[in-house]
Design a protein around this motif. Structure first.
Motif, PDB file in Angstrom:
ATOM      1  N   ASP A 194       0.814  -1.213   0.000  1.00 35.34           N
ATOM      2  CA  ASP A 194       0.000   0.000   0.000  1.00 35.34           C
ATOM      3  C   ASP A 194       0.853   1.271   0.000  1.00 35.34           C
ATOM      4  O   ASP A 194       0.341   2.363  -0.256  1.00 35.34           O
ATOM      5  CB  ASP A 194      -0.930   0.010   1.218  1.00 35.34           C
ATOM      6  N   ARG A 195       2.125   1.132   0.273  1.00 32.90           N
ATOM      7  CA  ARG A 195       2.997   2.302   0.296  1.00 32.90           C
ATOM      8  C   ARG A 195       3.758   2.484  -1.013  1.00 32.90           C
ATOM      9  O   ARG A 195       4.570   3.399  -1.139  1.00 32.90           O
ATOM     10  CB  ARG A 195       3.964   2.182   1.476  1.00 32.90           C
ATOM     11  N   LEU A 196       3.487   1.621  -1.982  1.00 35.15           N
ATOM     12  CA  LEU A 196       4.095   1.790  -3.297  1.00 35.15           C
ATOM     13  C   LEU A 196       3.469   2.987  -4.011  1.00 35.15           C
ATOM     14  O   LEU A 196       2.291   3.277  -3.839  1.00 35.15           O
ATOM     15  CB  LEU A 196       3.897   0.534  -4.143  1.00 35.15           C
ATOM     16  N   ARG A 197       4.260   3.659  -4.830  1.00 34.02           N
ATOM     17  CA  ARG A 197       3.768   4.749  -5.667  1.00 34.02           C
ATOM     18  C   ARG A 197       4.185   4.465  -7.110  1.00 34.02           C
ATOM     19  O   ARG A 197       5.354   4.226  -7.383  1.00 34.02           O
ATOM     20  CB  ARG A 197       4.325   6.094  -5.202  1.00 34.02           C
ATOM     21  N   PHE A 198       3.202   4.490  -8.000  1.00 38.15           N
ATOM     22  CA  PHE A 198       3.415   4.094  -9.388  1.00 38.15           C
ATOM     23  C   PHE A 198       3.459   5.313 -10.306  1.00 38.15           C
ATOM     24  O   PHE A 198       2.618   6.216 -10.190  1.00 38.15           O
ATOM     25  CB  PHE A 198       2.288   3.165  -9.853  1.00 38.15           C
ATOM     26  N   ASN A 199       4.417   5.318 -11.199  1.00 42.26           N
ATOM     27  CA  ASN A 199       4.451   6.262 -12.323  1.00 42.26           C
ATOM     28  C   ASN A 199       4.180   5.440 -13.582  1.00 42.26           C
ATOM     29  O   ASN A 199       4.956   4.533 -13.909  1.00 42.26           O
ATOM     30  CB  ASN A 199       5.807   6.955 -12.425  1.00 42.26           C
ATOM     31  N   ILE A 200       3.089   5.728 -14.252  1.00 40.79           N
ATOM     32  CA  ILE A 200       2.626   4.881 -15.359  1.00 40.79           C
ATOM     33  C   ILE A 200       2.694   5.648 -16.673  1.00 40.79           C
ATOM     34  O   ILE A 200       2.098   6.719 -16.806  1.00 40.79           O
ATOM     35  CB  ILE A 200       1.186   4.383 -15.109  1.00 40.79           C
ATOM     36  N   GLU A 201       3.424   5.069 -17.641  1.00 43.23           N
ATOM     37  CA  GLU A 201       3.489   5.619 -18.993  1.00 43.23           C
ATOM     38  C   GLU A 201       2.568   4.783 -19.877  1.00 43.23           C
ATOM     39  O   GLU A 201       2.813   3.599 -20.081  1.00 43.23           O
ATOM     40  CB  GLU A 201       4.919   5.569 -19.538  1.00 43.23           C
ATOM     41  N   VAL A 202       1.508   5.398 -20.395  1.00 47.62           N
ATOM     42  CA  VAL A 202       0.560   4.725 -21.282  1.00 47.62           C
ATOM     43  C   VAL A 202       0.759   5.303 -22.683  1.00 47.62           C
ATOM     44  O   VAL A 202       0.701   6.517 -22.872  1.00 47.62           O
ATOM     45  CB  VAL A 202      -0.892   4.935 -20.819  1.00 47.62           C
ATOM     46  N   PHE A 203       0.990   4.427 -23.669  1.00 48.94           N
ATOM     47  CA  PHE A 203       1.371   4.902 -25.007  1.00 48.94           C
ATOM     48  C   PHE A 203       0.203   5.070 -25.975  1.00 48.94           C
ATOM     49  O   PHE A 203       0.306   5.843 -26.921  1.00 48.94           O
ATOM     50  CB  PHE A 203       2.406   3.951 -25.612  1.00 48.94           C
ATOM     51  N   LYS A 204      -0.897   4.357 -25.778  1.00 49.44           N
ATOM     52  CA  LYS A 204      -2.018   4.432 -26.715  1.00 49.44           C
ATOM     53  C   LYS A 204      -3.332   4.556 -25.961  1.00 49.44           C
ATOM     54  O   LYS A 204      -3.457   4.031 -24.854  1.00 49.44           O
ATOM     55  CB  LYS A 204      -2.053   3.185 -27.613  1.00 49.44           C
ATOM     56  N   PRO A 205      -4.342   5.252 -26.534  1.00 49.47           N
ATOM     57  CA  PRO A 205      -4.358   5.872 -27.863  1.00 49.47           C
ATOM     58  C   PRO A 205      -3.522   7.141 -27.953  1.00 49.47           C
ATOM     59  O   PRO A 205      -3.205   7.587 -29.035  1.00 49.47           O
ATOM     60  CB  PRO A 205      -5.831   6.176 -28.090  1.00 49.47           C
ATOM     61  N   LYS A 206      -3.190   7.733 -26.797  1.00 47.12           N
ATOM     62  CA  LYS A 206      -2.278   8.870 -26.741  1.00 47.12           C
ATOM     63  C   LYS A 206      -1.310   8.651 -25.589  1.00 47.12           C
ATOM     64  O   LYS A 206      -1.632   7.969 -24.612  1.00 47.12           O
ATOM     65  CB  LYS A 206      -3.037  10.188 -26.542  1.00 47.12           C
ATOM     66  N   HIS A 207      -0.121   9.230 -25.718  1.00 46.54           N
ATOM     67  CA  HIS A 207       0.888   9.083 -24.679  1.00 46.54           C
ATOM     68  C   HIS A 207       0.515   9.948 -23.478  1.00 46.54           C
ATOM     69  O   HIS A 207       0.492  11.169 -23.569  1.00 46.54           O
ATOM     70  CB  HIS A 207       2.247   9.491 -25.221  1.00 46.54           C
ATOM     71  N   VAL A 208       0.202   9.292 -22.373  1.00 46.38           N
ATOM     72  CA  VAL A 208      -0.189   9.986 -21.149  1.00 46.38           C
ATOM     73  C   VAL A 208       0.666   9.467 -19.999  1.00 46.38           C
ATOM     74  O   VAL A 208       0.881   8.262 -19.866  1.00 46.38           O
ATOM     75  CB  VAL A 208      -1.685   9.770 -20.826  1.00 46.38           C
ATOM     76  N   SER A 209       1.166  10.376 -19.160  1.00 48.15           N
ATOM     77  CA  SER A 209       1.945  10.006 -17.980  1.00 48.15           C
ATOM     78  C   SER A 209       1.104  10.213 -16.736  1.00 48.15           C
ATOM     79  O   SER A 209       0.517  11.286 -16.543  1.00 48.15           O
ATOM     80  CB  SER A 209       3.219  10.853 -17.892  1.00 48.15           C
ATOM     81  N   LEU A 210       1.035   9.208 -15.906  1.00 46.22           N
ATOM     82  CA  LEU A 210       0.296   9.269 -14.644  1.00 46.22           C
ATOM     83  C   LEU A 210       1.288   9.063 -13.510  1.00 46.22           C
ATOM     84  O   LEU A 210       1.991   8.053 -13.469  1.00 46.22           O
ATOM     85  CB  LEU A 210      -0.783   8.184 -14.604  1.00 46.22           C
ATOM     86  N   ASN A 211       1.333   9.995 -12.576  1.00 37.83           N
ATOM     87  CA  ASN A 211       2.323   9.944 -11.509  1.00 37.83           C
ATOM     88  C   ASN A 211       1.661   9.847 -10.141  1.00 37.83           C
ATOM     89  O   ASN A 211       0.526  10.274  -9.940  1.00 37.83           O
ATOM     90  CB  ASN A 211       3.224  11.180 -11.560  1.00 37.83           C
ATOM     91  N   ASP A 212       2.428   9.262  -9.199  1.00 31.47           N
ATOM     92  CA  ASP A 212       1.999   9.153  -7.808  1.00 31.47           C
ATOM     93  C   ASP A 212       0.680   8.380  -7.682  1.00 31.47           C
ATOM     94  O   ASP A 212      -0.217   8.769  -6.928  1.00 31.47           O
ATOM     95  CB  ASP A 212       1.877  10.539  -7.180  1.00 31.47           C
ATOM     96  N   ILE A 213       0.566   7.288  -8.417  1.00 31.33           N
ATOM     97  CA  ILE A 213      -0.624   6.431  -8.370  1.00 31.33           C
ATOM     98  C   ILE A 213      -0.441   5.385  -7.275  1.00 31.33           C
ATOM     99  O   ILE A 213       0.634   4.790  -7.144  1.00 31.33           O
ATOM    100  CB  ILE A 213      -0.845   5.730  -9.728  1.00 31.33           C
ATOM    101  N   THR A 214      -1.458   5.151  -6.483  1.00 31.39           N
ATOM    102  CA  THR A 214      -1.382   4.156  -5.415  1.00 31.39           C
ATOM    103  C   THR A 214      -1.901   2.807  -5.913  1.00 31.39           C
ATOM    104  O   THR A 214      -2.587   2.727  -6.941  1.00 31.39           O
ATOM    105  CB  THR A 214      -2.203   4.587  -4.190  1.00 31.39           C
ATOM    106  N   LEU A 215      -1.602   1.765  -5.166  1.00 30.71           N
ATOM    107  CA  LEU A 215      -2.132   0.439  -5.492  1.00 30.71           C
ATOM    108  C   LEU A 215      -3.657   0.441  -5.385  1.00 30.71           C
ATOM    109  O   LEU A 215      -4.344  -0.212  -6.179  1.00 30.71           O
ATOM    110  CB  LEU A 215      -1.534  -0.613  -4.554  1.00 30.71           C
ATOM    111  N   GLU A 216      -4.181   1.192  -4.440  1.00 31.24           N
ATOM    112  CA  GLU A 216      -5.636   1.291  -4.302  1.00 31.24           C
ATOM    113  C   GLU A 216      -6.253   1.915  -5.558  1.00 31.24           C
ATOM    114  O   GLU A 216      -7.306   1.481  -6.026  1.00 31.24           O
ATOM    115  CB  GLU A 216      -5.995   2.127  -3.076  1.00 31.24           C
ATOM    116  N   ASP A 217      -5.584   2.934  -6.125  1.00 26.56           N
ATOM    117  CA  ASP A 217      -6.071   3.545  -7.360  1.00 26.56           C
ATOM    118  C   ASP A 217      -6.156   2.509  -8.481  1.00 26.56           C
ATOM    119  O   ASP A 217      -7.087   2.518  -9.294  1.00 26.56           O
ATOM    120  CB  ASP A 217      -5.141   4.678  -7.808  1.00 26.56           C
ATOM    121  N   ILE A 218      -5.177   1.623  -8.525  1.00 26.26           N
ATOM    122  CA  ILE A 218      -5.143   0.600  -9.571  1.00 26.26           C
ATOM    123  C   ILE A 218      -6.232  -0.439  -9.348  1.00 26.26           C
ATOM    124  O   ILE A 218      -6.945  -0.831 -10.276  1.00 26.26           O
ATOM    125  CB  ILE A 218      -3.755  -0.073  -9.613  1.00 26.26           C
TER     126      ILE A 218
END
Length: 347
Positions: free
Chosen positions: A279-303
């Motif tokens: 629960d203390r992990l923080r995710f930075n997620i790079e999504v390439f499609k349909p557009k390149h979007v960066s999501l930062n400081d995402i929690t496991l709960e968010d996922i």
């Protein structure tokens, strides 16, 4: 049997080139044997044997290296490793939390079944590119046992370099006559061999009677994928690249959907040590499609609860017309689309 095993069996039996000369019963038996073997293999965690000791995590390896350097008087190296450990595995200053908590670092692939594979070449000898090459070569049908005519040295990973080496050792052997004939049929001699032509040869051997054009396109796509294996696995196999430094986890993936979120959640136990609090992990997620979007400081709960989808949608809305984003998210939220867009379509 676990679902991944059933899925692998179904996939093999649906492929008409999978042992076409065997009876239905023999094809099924062979498929089950291969699937079970692969599943047992991928379920094993990565480990190393160093000086007769079982080393299971990246942290264990670093500590062992530091102790060994100190033991042999290489104090500068020991201090350097110790500093790197302190940077990656820091102590939490919050006294209300577990004082013994630390975060494990490492690099991984998460495959399309949600299984994590260790891929940190800074610690072991296998990196992201090695495993990606092995997957592509395996899907092309490269079998070290067949190339060697029934036996070969054990390889930790069959990447492009290893496959080239195996072919070099066996290409002039009598059992490779079929490949020699294939080369001559294409205006080449057996001295003109290379890995790409051998991969085409073995695919040609297993070509189905139907959909030959699609099969040949897939063959060329896989061979071309060896030029950039990491991206090929991300964009063609749905794999997720993971770089974990302490409690920060960087992910690279093609699309953010139900399957990828499920695979990330499933793999958490494989990329964290037993002492970590996920629960203390923080995710930075790079999504390439349909557009390149960066999501930062995402929690496991968010996922796990899907909130990351809303954050992604907000990023998409800045790049795409509402109607396009709405249509895209119908695949995730059902025919009603995401509630974020209710009343906004056509704005």
């Amino acid at each position: 049997m676990p679902k991944p095993v059933h899925d692998m069996v179904d996939k093999m039996l649906a492929d008409k080139s999978f042992y076409p000369n065997k009876s239905k019963k023999d094809r099924e038996s062979t498929a089950w044997a291969i699937a079970n073997s692969k599943y047992k293999k991928i379920k094993k965690k990565s480990y190393w044997i160093i000086d007769g000791k079982l080393i299971k995590t990246a942290l264990d390896v670093k500590i062992h290296q530091a102790k060994s350097a100190d033991k042999f008087g290489n104090f500068r190296l020991a201090d350097s490793i110790d500093n790197s450990i302190r940077l990656a595995y820091y102590d939490d200053e919050d006294e209300d939390e577990d004082e013994n908590w630390h975060a494990q670092s490492g690099e991984y692939w998460i495959d399309d079944y949600g299984t994590a594979h260790y891929a940190d070449s800074d610690v072991g000898d296998v990196g992201h590119e090695d495993l990606a090459e092995q997957e592509i070569i395996g899907r092309l049908g490269f079998d070290p046992w067949e190339v060697h005519g029934g036996g070969h040295p054990e390889y930790h990973v069959v990447n492009k370099y290893t496959a080239d080496h195996i072919l070099d050792q066996a290409v002039m052997d009598p059992h490779m006559q079929g490949y020699h004939n294939y080369l001559m049929a294409h205006g080449l001699s057996k001295e003109d061999y290379d890995l790409d032509s051998y991969l085409r040869y073995i695919r040609h051997q297993n070509a189905p009677d139907e959909n030959a054009e699609e099969y040949n396109k897939e063959t060329e796509s896989l061979i071309n994928g060896l030029k950039d294996p990491r991206n090929h696995c991300i964009f063609n196999f749905g794999w997720i690249r993971v770089v974990k430094r302490g409690n920060v986890v960087d992910l690279e993936l093609e699309k953010l959907n139900q399957k990828t979120l499920k695979n990330i959640s499933k793999a958490i136990g494989e990329i964290t040590s037993y002492e970590e609090n996920p629960d203390r992990l923080r995710f930075n997620i790079e999504v390439f499609k349909p557009k390149h979007v960066s999501l930062n400081d995402i929690t496991l709960e968010d996922i796990e609860n899907g909130n990351v989808q809303s954050k992604y949608l907000e990023g998409l809305r800045e790049m795409l017309p509402p109607q396009v984003a709405e249509e895209y998210y119908k695949n995730f939220f059902g025919t009603v689309g995401h509630p974020y867009y209710r009343g906004r379509v056509g704005d």
